[in-house]
Motif scaffolding. Structure first.
Motif, mmCIF file in Angstrom:
data_model
loop_
_atom_site.group_PDB
_atom_site.id
_atom_site.type_symbol
_atom_site.label_atom_id
_atom_site.label_comp_id
_atom_site.label_asym_id
_atom_site.label_seq_id
_atom_site.Cartn_x
_atom_site.Cartn_y
_atom_site.Cartn_z
ATOM 1 N N ASN A 299 -47.048 80.289 -30.700
ATOM 2 C CA ASN A 299 -48.002 79.438 -31.394
ATOM 3 C C ASN A 299 -48.050 78.085 -30.684
ATOM 4 O O ASN A 299 -47.289 77.193 -30.980
ATOM 5 N N PHE A 300 -48.933 77.994 -29.712
ATOM 6 C CA PHE A 300 -49.055 76.768 -28.939
ATOM 7 C C PHE A 300 -50.324 76.089 -29.409
ATOM 8 O O PHE A 300 -51.413 76.574 -29.170
ATOM 9 N N ASP A 301 -50.129 74.996 -30.108
ATOM 10 C CA ASP A 301 -51.222 74.383 -30.829
ATOM 11 C C ASP A 301 -52.436 74.101 -29.956
ATOM 12 O O ASP A 301 -52.334 73.528 -28.867
ATOM 13 N N LEU A 304 -53.125 70.406 -29.127
ATOM 14 C CA LEU A 304 -52.187 69.917 -28.119
ATOM 15 C C LEU A 304 -52.592 70.414 -26.730
ATOM 16 O O LEU A 304 -52.581 69.664 -25.752
#
Lengths: 438, 338
Positions: A299-301, A304
């Protein structure tokens, strides 16, 4: 002599005439008009043409503004009100859509009852910026500036406070290690100051966080990135990008001037690659391509990701702007720094960069303004930017279907205010840093 | 939040090796949330309201699947997608279902490796013109300018139709429906073409709807339906049979209001199997017995969803037409539940 004179000239006045006011055509408004608007036939024609264009625009668009409706529940209602008041043929602005949906344009889909969090973050932004922008303020306030990014992240995204504290602690740990170890070895200190915090975040942060959250569960309601939108999103990405791209840009500019082959090559390749690729391509990389590379389930925003690529993009431009500033410095400045026996970083910090950055201010601020406006491109990766996605979402409710110009105008005005403020500040800064009095 | 950010940052530096992908069903259950790709905005089909809640005909499918799988129709994360990035979002795993008025075509099914779970709306492409143009048939549009959204099947259909009828046209490309409306109203094009459902909604929102007519010709078949990734057949089955359950529920008169009552009292064996009173259909694809009951309760059966989002009582006012049950002369035909 006077005899001679008397013989050659029949009459000589021997008293001064009183001063007279200039003729009407040479003074006041008439003179100004003649000089500035009608100084020649060609200029007179241009003036008349300009007046005609302005008149055309006002005659065409002013009624639209004047017929504007602020209180209505739908476009149909707006139209009914305008038709009743100004006749069936009249058209007018339906500002009611802004009145009803302005909070979506500003905050996106952030929960209404939590609006105080972005507002507080925005206010704190000015508190954090003040010591940077106005050097008269006490320097101790800079600690607040350093802490601000973490506080802002916590306020905006919510969740437990402890991970944020841990990240801050990691940085402090790095700082302390850098101080202590640098007594023995500068390089060792640098490596240790990077490795130890990373190890801390990777292995110790999880367990300690669990314990602390168990002991003292201080948390804000977590808000997912998909609920961000509108100017909240634009400002988060814009400010994040500005804050991170300036130091990165300076590093890249210095790297490009460096004598070390590897650093120089890497800097040049990075700058030229980023400048050669459109921003939208990078945004697509952020949104979709990264998903193929990252392990599934990571879960890599998305905000971001976008912020990082926007930062890289604007850092490349900043680097070139600053390189211009470095190149504009007389060679003597570099030689003088060497002659004083300053080592590289000191020379850069005390002599070269202050002057180079001052020269580069207009370019840097232009890049920032451009970047802030480019944040609206995130609409292409499914984020709700204020210019296109949010108005489109509003239009897709049947009440407001058919609304077109009003959101564009509203959003345009806000962008103008923010960008104009940035450009005015940069002019103030240039004046204040003026050192050569001429 | 912060932790996921950090883990992501670590992952990107390559510290963590990729681990084997679980099935979509397991992923969704573990996540506790269904990622559903929807249109970033299409009146009646998918749109966020003033509070940011998604509503619409395509959104209802997401809710029904979430209710069937997770037990709660609100556990959906809606990912708004454009017509350009929708397929990458599905194949990269960003969304579990693509419920975004997507036309089922051969190449999308086979070449893009999608699996269409069925058809939730039979649409077709039409034309709208100004009434004072005096045109009564699409065959009279030779040499006209046409406003058309790029990146959609409508663009290709338009080219096919004009070519097949030996006519010429000049396309005016637009990006979104809102832009298309604006160009059409401003007179930039003689006609505006998109799916007939979209045309009806667009026309209904005009200041003077009576000045515009929708031409009778429907020039294409646009079966719109939810799609999933190729290769995870179990997940595809869940989405397919959730859609079928909604359609069958309408056929057998099961609604969101009487579903509880019918579950205990119905004598119809098909209804009993559908609602989990007989047999163990749910267990066959890894769900419990009440999956269909929850899906129906989430937003009602197909007919209820249609009536609430795009039907004749809404401002969009679409008639059932092809989207009526097969018993009513339409095309909806759910295979038997047994």
């Amino acid at each position: 002599m006077s005899d001679l004179h008397a013989q050659t000239v029949p009459y000589v006045r021997d008293t001064m005439l009183p001063e007279q006011s200039p003729p009407a055509a040479q003074s006041g408004a008439v003179r100004w008009l003649r000089e500035n608007l009608f100084s020649s036939w060609f200029n007179a024609a241009l003036t008349l043409l300009g007046v005609a264009v302005i008149y055309f625009f006002i005659a065409h668009y002013f009624p639209w503004f004047r017929h504007g409706v602020w209180n209505a529940a739908s476009l149909q209602e707006c139209r009914a009100i305008i038709a009743e008041k100004w006749g069936p043929e009249a058209s007018g602005a339906c500002w009611a859509v802004i009145r009803e949906r302005w909070n979506q344009i500003i905050f996106g889909f952030y929960p209404t009852e939590l609006y105080w969090r972005p507002i507080l973050t925005f206010v704190l932004l000015f508190v954090a910026m003040a010591p940077v922008l106005y050097t008269q303020l006490p320097r101790v306030l800079l600690w607040g500036t350093v802490a601000y990014p973490l506080v802002a992240m916590w306020l905006l995204w919510g969740g437990s406070i402890w991970p944020v504290v841990m990240i801050a602690f990691g940085f402090m740990l790095g700082g302390v290690i850098l101080r202590i170890v640098s007594r023995w070895s500068a390089l060792g200190a640098l490596v240790a100051a990077i490795v130890v915090p990373v190890l801390f975040w990777a292995f110790l942060m999880g367990p300690i966080d669990d314990d602390l959250s168990y002991i003292a569960p201080i948390a804000l309601r977590p808000i997912g990135s998909d609920q961000f939108g509108g100017f909240l999103l634009a400002i988060v990405i814009g400010v994040g990008g500005i804050v991170m791209s300036l130091p990165l840009g300076i590093m890249l500019a210095l790297g490009r001037q460096s004598d070390m082959f590897l650093i120089k090559t890497l800097s040049v390749v990075f700058i030229e690659f980023i400048r050669g690729v459109p921003l939208i391509t990078l945004l697509f990389v952020a949104s979709t391509l990264l998903n193929y590379f990252l392990p599934p389930g990571t879960n890599f925003d998305i905000i971001l990701r976008v912020m990082i690529l926007v930062t890289l993009f604007s850092a490349a431009y900043i680097a070139e702007v600053i390189r211009g500033g470095l190149a504009a410095l007389p060679r003597g400045q570099y030689e003088a720094a060497d002659a004083l026996g300053l080592e590289y970083w000191r020379a850069q910090r005390l002599i070269i960069l202050p002057q180079a950055l001052k020269i580069s201010i207009p370019g840097i601020v232009s890049t920032f303004i451009g970047m802030f406006k480019d944040t609206t491109l995130v609409t292409f990766v499914g984020l709700y930017d204020p210019l296109k996605s949010i108005p489109d979402a509003i239009r897709n409710n049947f009440e407001w279907k058919g609304i077109y110009w009003e959101p564009f105008i509203f959003v345009g005005v806000i962008f103008f205010v923010l960008n104009f403020a940035m450009s005015r500040y940069s002019m103030y800064l240039e004046r204040r840093l003026q050192r050569d009095h001429h | 939040m912060k932790r996921t950010v950090c883990l992501g940052a670590l992952a990107i530096t390559g510290l963590s090796a990729g681990f084997a992908s679980a099935t979509t069903l397991e992923d969704v259950k573990a996540r506790g949330e269904l990622n559903c790709g929807v249109n970033s905005g299409l009146v009646g089909f998918a749109t966020p309201d003033a509070n940011g809640n998604w509503v619409g005909f395509d959104v209802a499918i997401c809710k029904a699947v979430a209710a069937a799988v997770l037990g709660d129709g609100s556990k959906v994360k809606y990912v708004p997608l454009s017509s350009q990035n929708r397929f990458t979002a599905l194949s990269s795993g960003e969304v579990d279902i693509l419920s975004r008025n997507t036309t089922w075509t051969f190449s999308r099914d086979v070449d893009l490796k999608l699996d269409f779970a069925g058809v939730n709306y039979y649409d077709g492409q039409g034309f709208m013109v100004r009434k004072d143009l005096g045109v009564t048939s699409a065959k009279e549009l030779d040499g006209s300018t046409v406003c058309i959204q790029t990146g959609t099947t409508t663009e290709l259909n338009l080219a096919d139709y004009f070519k097949a009828n030996g006519m010429e046209y000049q396309p005016v490309s637009v990006d979104t429906n809102a832009e298309g409306e604006q160009q059409f109203l401003a007179g930039a094009c003689d006609s505006y073409t998109t799916d007939a459902s979209g045309l009806a909604a667009t026309r209904a929102a005009f200041a003077n709807p009576d000045d515009y007519v929708i031409l009778p010709e429907i020039i294409s078949k646009e079966p719109l339906g939810p799609a999933v990734r190729h290769g995870d057949n179990e997940w595809g089955d869940i989405v397919r049979w959730t859609l079928n359950a909604l359609i069958a529920a309408e056929e057998y008169g099961v609604t969101s209001t009487n579903v509880e009552e019918l579950a205990s009292s119905s004598e119809n064996p098909e209804v009993r199997r559908l609602l989990g009173q007989e047999g163990d259909l749910g267990a066959m694809f890894g769900l419990d017995a009440d999956w269909a009951k929850r899906a129906i309760m989430a937003g009602g059966n197909y007919g209820e969803i249609f009536a609430a989002t795009i039907g004749e009582s809404t401002p969009i006012g679409l008639a059932r037409g092809l989207n009526a049950q097969w018993t009513q002369g339409g095309l909806l035909y759910a295979p038997p539940f047994r």
